[in-house]
Design a protein around this motif. Structure first.
Motif, PDB file in Angstrom:
ATOM      1  N   LEU A 151     -10.784   8.242   1.379  1.00  0.00           N
ATOM      2  CA  LEU A 151     -10.851   7.487   0.050  1.00  0.00           C
ATOM      3  C   LEU A 151     -11.431   6.185  -0.506  1.00  0.00           C
ATOM      4  O   LEU A 151     -10.525   5.805   0.744  1.00  0.00           O
ATOM      5  CB  LEU A 151     -10.349   7.649  -1.339  1.00  0.00           C
ATOM      6  N   VAL A 152     -13.010   5.859  -0.550  1.00  0.00           N
ATOM      7  CA  VAL A 152     -13.049   4.896  -0.775  1.00  0.00           C
ATOM      8  C   VAL A 152     -12.258   3.544  -1.740  1.00  0.00           C
ATOM      9  O   VAL A 152     -11.746   4.277  -2.688  1.00  0.00           O
ATOM     10  CB  VAL A 152     -14.256   4.136  -0.164  1.00  0.00           C
ATOM     11  N   CYS A 153     -11.284   2.130  -1.546  1.00  0.00           N
ATOM     12  CA  CYS A 153     -11.222   1.306  -2.834  1.00  0.00           C
ATOM     13  C   CYS A 153     -11.769   1.953  -4.503  1.00  0.00           C
ATOM     14  O   CYS A 153     -13.018   1.787  -4.334  1.00  0.00           O
ATOM     15  CB  CYS A 153     -11.051   0.384  -2.329  1.00  0.00           C
ATOM     16  N   GLY A 154     -11.095   1.994  -5.272  1.00  0.00           N
ATOM     17  CA  GLY A 154     -11.727   2.416  -6.513  1.00  0.00           C
ATOM     18  C   GLY A 154     -11.864   4.320  -6.956  1.00  0.00           C
ATOM     19  O   GLY A 154     -13.027   4.454  -8.113  1.00  0.00           O
ATOM     20  N   SER A 155     -12.084   4.842  -5.892  1.00  0.00           N
ATOM     21  CA  SER A 155     -12.718   6.564  -5.432  1.00  0.00           C
ATOM     22  C   SER A 155     -11.553   6.980  -6.209  1.00  0.00           C
ATOM     23  O   SER A 155     -10.462   6.615  -5.701  1.00  0.00           O
ATOM     24  CB  SER A 155     -13.424   6.571  -4.533  1.00  0.00           C
ATOM     25  N   TRP A 156     -11.745   8.122  -6.436  1.00  0.00           N
ATOM     26  CA  TRP A 156     -10.919   9.904  -6.591  1.00  0.00           C
ATOM     27  C   TRP A 156     -11.538  10.991  -6.331  1.00  0.00           C
ATOM     28  O   TRP A 156     -12.168  11.262  -5.511  1.00  0.00           O
ATOM     29  CB  TRP A 156     -10.404   9.177  -7.955  1.00  0.00           C
ATOM     30  N   ARG A 157     -10.317  11.516  -6.077  1.00  0.00           N
ATOM     31  CA  ARG A 157     -10.577  12.718  -5.653  1.00  0.00           C
ATOM     32  C   ARG A 157      -9.877  14.239  -6.713  1.00  0.00           C
ATOM     33  O   ARG A 157      -8.727  13.402  -6.999  1.00  0.00           O
ATOM     34  CB  ARG A 157     -10.601  13.531  -4.081  1.00  0.00           C
ATOM     35  N   GLU A 158     -10.056  15.416  -6.537  1.00  0.00           N
ATOM     36  CA  GLU A 158      -9.275  16.542  -7.065  1.00  0.00           C
ATOM     37  C   GLU A 158      -8.466  16.562  -6.643  1.00  0.00           C
ATOM     38  O   GLU A 158      -8.541  16.413  -5.455  1.00  0.00           O
ATOM     39  CB  GLU A 158     -10.094  17.356  -7.774  1.00  0.00           C
ATOM     40  N   LEU A 159      -7.187  16.982  -7.497  1.00  0.00           N
ATOM     41  CA  LEU A 159      -5.710  17.326  -6.403  1.00  0.00           C
ATOM     42  C   LEU A 159      -6.097  18.837  -5.881  1.00  0.00           C
ATOM     43  O   LEU A 159      -6.621  19.456  -6.998  1.00  0.00           O
ATOM     44  CB  LEU A 159      -4.847  17.331  -7.235  1.00  0.00           C
ATOM     45  N   ASP A 160      -5.731  19.904  -4.937  1.00  0.00           N
ATOM     46  CA  ASP A 160      -5.494  21.326  -4.829  1.00  0.00           C
ATOM     47  C   ASP A 160      -4.578  21.494  -5.532  1.00  0.00           C
ATOM     48  O   ASP A 160      -4.011  21.170  -5.362  1.00  0.00           O
ATOM     49  CB  ASP A 160      -6.339  21.144  -3.010  1.00  0.00           C
ATOM     50  N   PRO A 161      -4.683  22.751  -4.977  1.00  0.00           N
ATOM     51  CA  PRO A 161      -3.548  23.801  -5.902  1.00  0.00           C
ATOM     52  C   PRO A 161      -2.369  23.092  -5.364  1.00  0.00           C
ATOM     53  O   PRO A 161      -1.266  23.070  -5.942  1.00  0.00           O
ATOM     54  CB  PRO A 161      -3.883  24.853  -5.636  1.00  0.00           C
ATOM     55  N   ASN A 162      -2.309  23.692  -4.239  1.00  0.00           N
ATOM     56  CA  ASN A 162      -0.903  22.784  -3.174  1.00  0.00           C
ATOM     57  C   ASN A 162      -0.017  21.835  -3.494  1.00  0.00           C
ATOM     58  O   ASN A 162       1.022  21.087  -3.633  1.00  0.00           O
ATOM     59  CB  ASN A 162      -1.422  22.655  -1.425  1.00  0.00           C
ATOM     60  N   GLU A 163      -1.285  20.802  -3.956  1.00  0.00           N
ATOM     61  CA  GLU A 163      -0.873  19.251  -3.861  1.00  0.00           C
ATOM     62  C   GLU A 163      -0.448  18.994  -5.713  1.00  0.00           C
ATOM     63  O   GLU A 163       0.880  18.665  -6.243  1.00  0.00           O
ATOM     64  CB  GLU A 163      -2.072  18.448  -3.670  1.00  0.00           C
ATOM     65  N   VAL A 164      -0.942  20.111  -6.565  1.00  0.00           N
ATOM     66  CA  VAL A 164      -0.293  19.862  -7.649  1.00  0.00           C
ATOM     67  C   VAL A 164       1.017  20.525  -7.295  1.00  0.00           C
ATOM     68  O   VAL A 164       1.805  19.945  -8.794  1.00  0.00           O
ATOM     69  CB  VAL A 164      -0.787  21.030  -8.616  1.00  0.00           C
ATOM     70  N   THR A 165       1.397  21.478  -7.374  1.00  0.00           N
ATOM     71  CA  THR A 165       2.451  21.910  -7.071  1.00  0.00           C
ATOM     72  C   THR A 165       3.622  20.810  -6.580  1.00  0.00           C
ATOM     73  O   THR A 165       4.855  21.207  -6.986  1.00  0.00           O
ATOM     74  CB  THR A 165       2.623  23.403  -6.199  1.00  0.00           C
ATOM     75  N   SER A 166       3.593  20.315  -5.023  1.00  0.00           N
ATOM     76  CA  SER A 166       4.032  19.547  -4.131  1.00  0.00           C
ATOM     77  C   SER A 166       4.162  18.504  -5.902  1.00  0.00           C
ATOM     78  O   SER A 166       6.203  17.949  -5.799  1.00  0.00           O
ATOM     79  CB  SER A 166       3.219  19.087  -3.506  1.00  0.00           C
TER      80      SER A 166
ATOM     81  N   GLU B 152       0.944  -1.216  -0.036  1.00  0.00           N
ATOM     82  CA  GLU B 152       0.018   0.213   0.250  1.00  0.00           C
ATOM     83  C   GLU B 152       0.524   1.553   0.493  1.00  0.00           C
ATOM     84  O   GLU B 152       1.833   1.614   0.923  1.00  0.00           O
ATOM     85  CB  GLU B 152      -0.715   0.337   1.037  1.00  0.00           C
ATOM     86  N   ARG B 153       1.122   2.045  -1.493  1.00  0.00           N
ATOM     87  CA  ARG B 153       1.547   3.823  -0.823  1.00  0.00           C
ATOM     88  C   ARG B 153       0.404   4.001  -0.017  1.00  0.00           C
ATOM     89  O   ARG B 153      -0.215   4.605  -0.097  1.00  0.00           O
ATOM     90  CB  ARG B 153       1.644   3.955  -2.497  1.00  0.00           C
ATOM     91  N   THR B 154       1.179   4.968   0.944  1.00  0.00           N
ATOM     92  CA  THR B 154       0.280   6.261   1.598  1.00  0.00           C
ATOM     93  C   THR B 154       0.880   7.221   2.107  1.00  0.00           C
ATOM     94  O   THR B 154      -0.292   8.081   2.106  1.00  0.00           O
ATOM     95  CB  THR B 154       0.854   5.589   3.447  1.00  0.00           C
ATOM     96  N   VAL B 155       1.668   7.506   1.048  1.00  0.00           N
ATOM     97  CA  VAL B 155       2.078   9.208   0.476  1.00  0.00           C
ATOM     98  C   VAL B 155       2.962   8.970  -0.037  1.00  0.00           C
ATOM     99  O   VAL B 155       3.919   8.267  -0.817  1.00  0.00           O
ATOM    100  CB  VAL B 155       2.550   9.996   1.849  1.00  0.00           C
TER     101      VAL B 155
ATOM    102  N   THR C  70      -2.083  12.099   0.224  1.00  0.00           N
ATOM    103  CA  THR C  70      -2.514  10.529   0.644  1.00  0.00           C
ATOM    104  C   THR C  70      -3.863  11.001   0.116  1.00  0.00           C
ATOM    105  O   THR C  70      -4.200  11.293  -0.473  1.00  0.00           O
ATOM    106  CB  THR C  70      -2.489  10.658   2.100  1.00  0.00           C
ATOM    107  N   ALA C  71      -4.057   9.128   0.410  1.00  0.00           N
ATOM    108  CA  ALA C  71      -5.814   8.740   0.393  1.00  0.00           C
ATOM    109  C   ALA C  71      -6.655   8.616   1.296  1.00  0.00           C
ATOM    110  O   ALA C  71      -7.446   7.881   0.985  1.00  0.00           O
ATOM    111  CB  ALA C  71      -5.343   7.029  -0.953  1.00  0.00           C
ATOM    112  N   ALA C  72      -5.910   9.449   2.599  1.00  0.00           N
ATOM    113  CA  ALA C  72      -6.686   8.846   3.410  1.00  0.00           C
ATOM    114  C   ALA C  72      -8.018   9.761   3.216  1.00  0.00           C
ATOM    115  O   ALA C  72      -8.623  10.257   2.318  1.00  0.00           O
ATOM    116  CB  ALA C  72      -6.493  10.398   4.483  1.00  0.00           C
TER     117      ALA C  72
END
Length: 65
Positions: free
Chosen positions: A39-54, A27-30, A35-37
């Motif tokens: 999220l349920v298995c198979g779901s997704w979310r948009e990245l926020d601007p700080n995550e894109v920059t990272s 499992e990749r945790t970070v 992180t995938a904190a």
């Protein structure tokens, strides 16, 4: 728990097998502070601007271009 900062395909499984342990799952945790904190298995979310920059910094892209 094993922390690998740069790995190759199946590296962790081979490392475990070398010392007599079988890796049942990984499992990749970070990654790049993301992180995938929550999220349920198979779901997704948009990245926020700080995550894109990272991520951009992580792969050597100029930030804010």
């Amino acid at each position: 728990e094993i922390t690998v900062t740069e790995g190759r395909k199946r590296q962790v499984k081979r490392m475990c097998e070398a010392v007599g342990h079988r890796a049942l799952g990984l499992e990749r945790t970070v990654f790049a502070g993301i992180t995938a904190a929550g999220l349920v298995c198979g779901s997704w979310r948009e990245l926020d601007p700080n995550e894109v920059t990272s991520l951009q910094r992580c792969v050597g892209l100029s930030v804010g271009a």
